[in-house]
Design an enzyme around this catalytic site. Structure first.
Site, PDB file in Angstrom:
ATOM      1  CE  LYS A 141      -3.950  -1.688   2.639  1.00 32.56           C
ATOM      2  NZ  LYS A 141      -5.386  -1.449   3.560  1.00 32.56           N
ATOM      3  CB  ALA A 190      -2.613   0.927   8.884  1.00 30.26           C
ATOM      4  CG  ASP A 191      -3.985  -4.494   5.310  1.00 30.87           C
ATOM      5  OD1 ASP A 191      -4.583  -4.151   4.710  1.00 30.87           O
ATOM      6  OD2 ASP A 191      -3.945  -5.415   5.566  1.00 30.87           O
ATOM      7  CB  THR A 192      -6.036  -3.626  10.455  1.00 28.90           C
ATOM      8  OG1 THR A 192      -6.020  -2.102  10.879  1.00 28.90           O
ATOM      9  CG2 THR A 192      -7.320  -4.596  11.883  1.00 28.90           C
TER      10      THR A 192
END
Ligand SMILES: Cc1cn([C@H]2C[C@H](O)[C@@H](COP(=O)(O)OP(=O)(O)OP(=O)(O)O)O2)c(=O)[nH]c1=O
Length: 201
Positions: free
Chosen positions: A60, A81-83
């Site tokens: 990303k 960010a990534d969750t």
């Protein structure tokens, strides 16, 4: 020189809200059309949830950097960010539809899972990254309550098909970790990366 603002490369309104909580001015830098995001979020065969969430965050950030360069925008740090939700080694991403959301919630019911949020920040040639891992224990939830929850629409667009900041709070017996990390942007780790990029926080 101290940066005056950052670019937040995220479509998530929660991330914008949480960043605002730290008093950091930001501009949105939306890097990719939805179909490209779907391709980028594909899980590799045998990939662990920890490796996955960090790899996707880094991709990303690459895409956001490319967009920043294409548009010749002013220089400022870029945050991504990534969750992801992990039940053992099983990755639960965003549900495709209501039936998929119900299946995910049935899997989480009565068990403890991990919520991982990876963040990455780039400023000039420097890049920093951190991973936050929280443990969340769901009470047993029967099929009727799951169906009623899914009917609210809240699970759509959320990793693991639930929102701790919403009605799913009623399912959560215990958390160990970071509430903001579960929501999508861990405040402690984000502040740490921003300080590394020169912010006073
Ligand atoms: C577990 C959980 C997830 N979530 C959300 C946070 C993330 O927005 C989403 C996981 O999807 P992500 O792919 O991390 O993020 P996104 O698609 O919303 O935004 P972008 O990729 O543009 O940054 O799930 C909650 O809001 N509450 C929760 O309790």
């Amino acid at each position: 020189m101290t940066p005056e603002f950052i670019y937040l490369a995220s479509q998530s309104p929660r991330r914008a809200q949480l960043l605002g909580q730290l008093g950091v001015k930001h501009e949105l830098l939306l890097a990719l059309p939805d179909e490209d995001v779907e391709a980028l979020e594909a899980v590799l065969p045998g990939e662990s949830p920890t490796a996955y969430v960090q790899r996707v965050t880094s991709l990303k950030l690459d895409a956001a950097m490319a967009r920043w360069e294409q548009r010749s925008l002013p220089r400022a740090p870029i945050l991504c960010a990534d969750t992801t939700v992990a039940l053992g080694r099983t990755i639960l991403g965003k549900p495709e539809d209501a039936a998929n959301a119900e299946r995910m919630l049935a899997m989480l019911s009565g068990h403890t899972h991990r919520v991982m949020t990876a963040i990455a920040l780039q400023h000039g040639a420097e890049r920093w990254a951190l991973l936050n891992v929280s443990h969340v224990r769901f009470a047993p939830i029967d099929a009727d309550r799951i169906a009623a929850y899914v009917a609210t629409g809240e699970p759509l667009g959320k990793a693991g098909a639930y929102a701790i900041q919403g009605r799913a709070a009623a399912f959560i017996e215990h958390i160990s970790g970071s509430h903001s990390g579960i929501m999508g942007l861990p405040m402690f780790e984000t502040a740490r990366l921003l300080r590394q990029a020169g912010f006073r926080l």
